[in-house]
Design a protein around this motif. Structure first.
Motif, short mmCIF file in Angstrom:
data_model
loop_
_atom_site.label_atom_id
_atom_site.label_comp_id
_atom_site.label_asym_id
_atom_site.label_seq_id
_atom_site.Cartn_x
_atom_site.Cartn_y
_atom_site.Cartn_z
N LEU A 118 16.81 -25.94 -13.13
CA LEU A 118 17.28 -24.96 -12.21
C LEU A 118 17.79 -25.14 -10.84
N LEU A 119 17.10 -25.88 -10.37
CA LEU A 119 17.33 -26.15 -8.89
C LEU A 119 18.69 -26.77 -8.82
N ALA A 120 19.22 -27.50 -9.60
CA ALA A 120 20.54 -28.00 -9.74
C ALA A 120 21.52 -27.12 -9.77
N LEU A 121 21.34 -25.86 -10.17
CA LEU A 121 22.32 -24.59 -10.26
C LEU A 121 22.37 -24.24 -8.79
N ARG A 122 21.48 -24.27 -8.09
CA ARG A 122 21.58 -23.74 -6.53
C ARG A 122 21.65 -22.32 -6.58
N GLU A 123 22.59 -21.68 -7.52
CA GLU A 123 22.90 -20.23 -7.53
C GLU A 123 23.07 -19.75 -8.72
N HIS A 124 22.95 -18.58 -9.07
CA HIS A 124 23.23 -18.29 -10.54
C HIS A 124 23.32 -16.66 -10.32
N GLU A 125 24.79 -16.12 -10.73
CA GLU A 125 25.16 -14.69 -10.51
C GLU A 125 24.70 -13.92 -9.12
N GLY A 126 24.76 -14.88 -8.20
CA GLY A 126 24.47 -14.27 -6.87
C GLY A 126 22.98 -14.34 -6.35
N ILE A 127 22.21 -15.16 -7.44
CA ILE A 127 20.98 -15.18 -7.23
C ILE A 127 20.35 -16.67 -6.66
N ARG A 128 19.97 -16.95 -5.24
CA ARG A 128 19.63 -18.22 -4.92
C ARG A 128 18.57 -18.74 -5.67
N ILE A 129 18.63 -19.99 -5.94
CA ILE A 129 17.46 -20.97 -6.57
C ILE A 129 16.79 -21.98 -5.30
N LEU A 130 15.70 -21.57 -5.23
CA LEU A 130 15.21 -22.48 -4.24
C LEU A 130 13.78 -23.08 -4.60
#
Length: 153
Positions: A118-130
């Protein structure tokens, strides 16, 4: 105020590592510094993993611990319904895809996770992944608090 989905691994880490960053995030949530979005599926996964031998047994999770985390999520989180058809195949991992759907349906600003996929995505549909540390640092920056000198995940 930020609306945040905390991944199953972050919720579990908060319980089994009471001095770590995920626990600090629980305390920040209890202090109303951000809102949590959750779903029945996330709560179910947390309960299943905490009750099983791999995590629950290995970390001596008690029935009281499980009741505490369940009550906290049911009482304080904004619970959203995630119908099966709303879960898109994004990561190849059904559990991760469900968490992404929870974030999307719950109009979350961020997803906090320790999951590398999930972290590798960094963002999905405007949702930041931290990761938990990055999100806690953001919260502390907003409050003007000093960052700790040690690095935690």
């Amino acid at each position: 105020m930020a609306r945040v989905v905390r991944d199953v691994n972050v919720i579990i880490s908060a319980l089994i590592a009471p001095r770590g960053t995920p626990r600090a995030l629980i305390m920040a949530w209890e202090a109303s510094r951000y809102d949590v979005v959750a779903s029945e599926g996330i709560i179910h996964e947390v309960l299943e993993k905490l009750s099983g031998p791999r995590i629950g047994g290995a970390y001596h999770v008690t029935a009281e611990d499980i009741r505490w985390v369940t009550a906290l999520l049911l009482r304080e989180a904004d619970l959203v319904l995630v119908p099966p058809e709303a879960v898109a195949s994004v990561t190849g991992d059904p559990e991760d895809d469900y968490v992404l759907a929870t974030a999307r349906i719950g109009a979350a600003n961020a997803l906090v996770t320790g999951d590398r996929g999930l972290l590798a995505l960094r963002e999905h549909e405007g949702i930041r992944i931290l990761n938990p540390r990055a999100f806690l640092d953001e919260l502390n920056d907003e409050m003007g608090e000093a960052k700790p000198t040690t690095i935690e995940g």
